[in-house]
Scaffold this motif. Structure first.
Motif, PDB file in Angstrom:
ATOM      1  N   GLY A   1       0.730  -1.110  -0.016  1.00  0.00           N
ATOM      2  CA  GLY A   1       0.057  -0.173   0.110  1.00  0.00           C
ATOM      3  C   GLY A   1       0.921   1.246   0.110  1.00  0.00           C
ATOM      4  N   LYS A   2       0.175   2.265   0.079  1.00  0.00           N
ATOM      5  CA  LYS A   2       0.691   3.624   0.181  1.00  0.00           C
ATOM      6  C   LYS A   2       0.363   4.291   1.366  1.00  0.00           C
ATOM      7  N   ALA A   3       0.931   5.510   1.597  1.00  0.00           N
ATOM      8  CA  ALA A   3       0.766   6.298   2.982  1.00  0.00           C
ATOM      9  C   ALA A   3       1.034   7.853   2.804  1.00  0.00           C
ATOM     10  N   TRP A   4       0.217   8.590   3.678  1.00  0.00           N
ATOM     11  CA  TRP A   4       0.286   9.754   3.637  1.00  0.00           C
ATOM     12  C   TRP A   4       0.382  10.121   5.167  1.00  0.00           C
ATOM     13  N   ILE A   5       1.462  10.920   5.492  1.00  0.00           N
ATOM     14  CA  ILE A   5       1.737  11.079   6.844  1.00  0.00           C
ATOM     15  C   ILE A   5       1.621  12.893   6.905  1.00  0.00           C
ATOM     16  N   ILE A   6       0.588  12.928   7.923  1.00  0.00           N
ATOM     17  CA  ILE A   6       0.425  14.488   8.381  1.00  0.00           C
ATOM     18  C   ILE A   6       0.851  15.032   9.699  1.00  0.00           C
ATOM     19  N   THR A   7       1.884  15.864   9.928  1.00  0.00           N
ATOM     20  CA  THR A   7       2.170  16.364  11.133  1.00  0.00           C
ATOM     21  C   THR A   7       1.964  17.551  11.414  1.00  0.00           C
ATOM     22  N   THR A   8       1.985  17.980  12.539  1.00  0.00           N
ATOM     23  CA  THR A   8       1.960  19.112  13.025  1.00  0.00           C
ATOM     24  C   THR A   8       3.042  19.594  14.124  1.00  0.00           C
TER      25      THR A   8
ATOM     26  N   GLN B   1      15.114  16.060  12.800  1.00  0.00           N
ATOM     27  CA  GLN B   1      14.809  14.988  13.071  1.00  0.00           C
ATOM     28  C   GLN B   1      13.554  14.707  13.864  1.00  0.00           C
ATOM     29  N   ASP B   2      12.235  14.211  12.910  1.00  0.00           N
ATOM     30  CA  ASP B   2      11.063  14.308  13.584  1.00  0.00           C
ATOM     31  C   ASP B   2      10.545  12.652  13.130  1.00  0.00           C
ATOM     32  N   TYR B   3       9.454  12.418  13.734  1.00  0.00           N
ATOM     33  CA  TYR B   3       8.748  10.949  13.643  1.00  0.00           C
ATOM     34  C   TYR B   3       8.301  11.136  12.363  1.00  0.00           C
ATOM     35  N   GLY B   4       7.660  12.028  11.713  1.00  0.00           N
ATOM     36  CA  GLY B   4       7.059  11.929  10.333  1.00  0.00           C
ATOM     37  C   GLY B   4       8.098  11.108   9.509  1.00  0.00           C
ATOM     38  N   LYS B   5       9.351  11.707   9.594  1.00  0.00           N
ATOM     39  CA  LYS B   5      10.362  11.174   8.630  1.00  0.00           C
ATOM     40  C   LYS B   5      10.602   9.890   9.017  1.00  0.00           C
TER      41      LYS B   5
END
Length: 187
Positions: free
Chosen positions: A119-126, A138-142
């Motif tokens: 599958g594929k994914a989309w990560i949205i972080t604020t 460094q962030d946990y979206g990456k």
């Protein structure tokens, strides 16, 4: 398309909640959406393995079976969460630790990991990291994209980082939500 949204924010009136609503309101009718709201589910993020819970048995843990079923069902993943102290909320990290386990999401080879998922994914972080620092932070979206989802076989992965949320005007927040709505319409 079977679309699984994994959402983590404790405040139902937060900007993250507005992001979640924007995404769900703008996905096309071709998406069959299931939502995992980790806080609403009271998800237990604590990973346990001991004599009663051997690590090799995590793939059979009845407490996470419904989540593994949803992960297997999904063709599109959408993760929505804030970045706090350069990391995802503990409840999201615990979800990854307890659900994306060896033997289910991947297995170890002699040189790397081989993913069992697709599958594929989309990560949205604020977050509130200043925009000029964001490319170096460094962030946990990456981390979620490059070290977890990719290793489990989920790709491609798109990331949207919504920065400066606490310091921007409501009008600027609406502009960010409009961009999220446009992306949601395209997936």
């Amino acid at each position: 398309m079977n679309t699984l949204i994994v959402y983590a924010h404790p405040n139902p009136k937060s900007f993250n909640a507005a992001v979640l609503k924007t995404v769900t309101d703008n996905l096309s009718e071709n998406h069959f959406v299931q939502l995992i709201d980790l806080y609403a589910d009271n998800f237990d993020p604590v990973l346990r393995f001991d004599e009663d819970h051997p690590r090799r048995s995590l793939t059979e843990d009845p407490a996470t079976q419904k989540y593994r079923d949803l992960v297997t069902w999904a063709e599109q993943f959408i993760f929505i969460f804030p970045i706090w102290w350069s990391g995802m909320p503990a409840i999201m990290k615990g979800f990854i630790d307890r659900v994306f386990v060896a033997g289910f999401a991947y297995h170890n080879t002699k040189t790397s990991l081989e993913g069992h998922l697709s599958g594929k994914a989309w990560i949205i972080t604020t977050h509130n990291t200043p925009a000029f620092i964001t490319p170096f932070a460094q962030d946990y979206g990456k981390v979620l994209k490059g070290q977890i989802l990719k290793s489990c076989g989920i790709r491609p992965v798109k990331i949207n980082q919504l920065t400066g949320i606490e310091k921007i005007s409501d009008q600027e927040r609406q502009k960010k939500l409009a961009k999220i709505a446009q992306t949601a319409k395209k997936i």
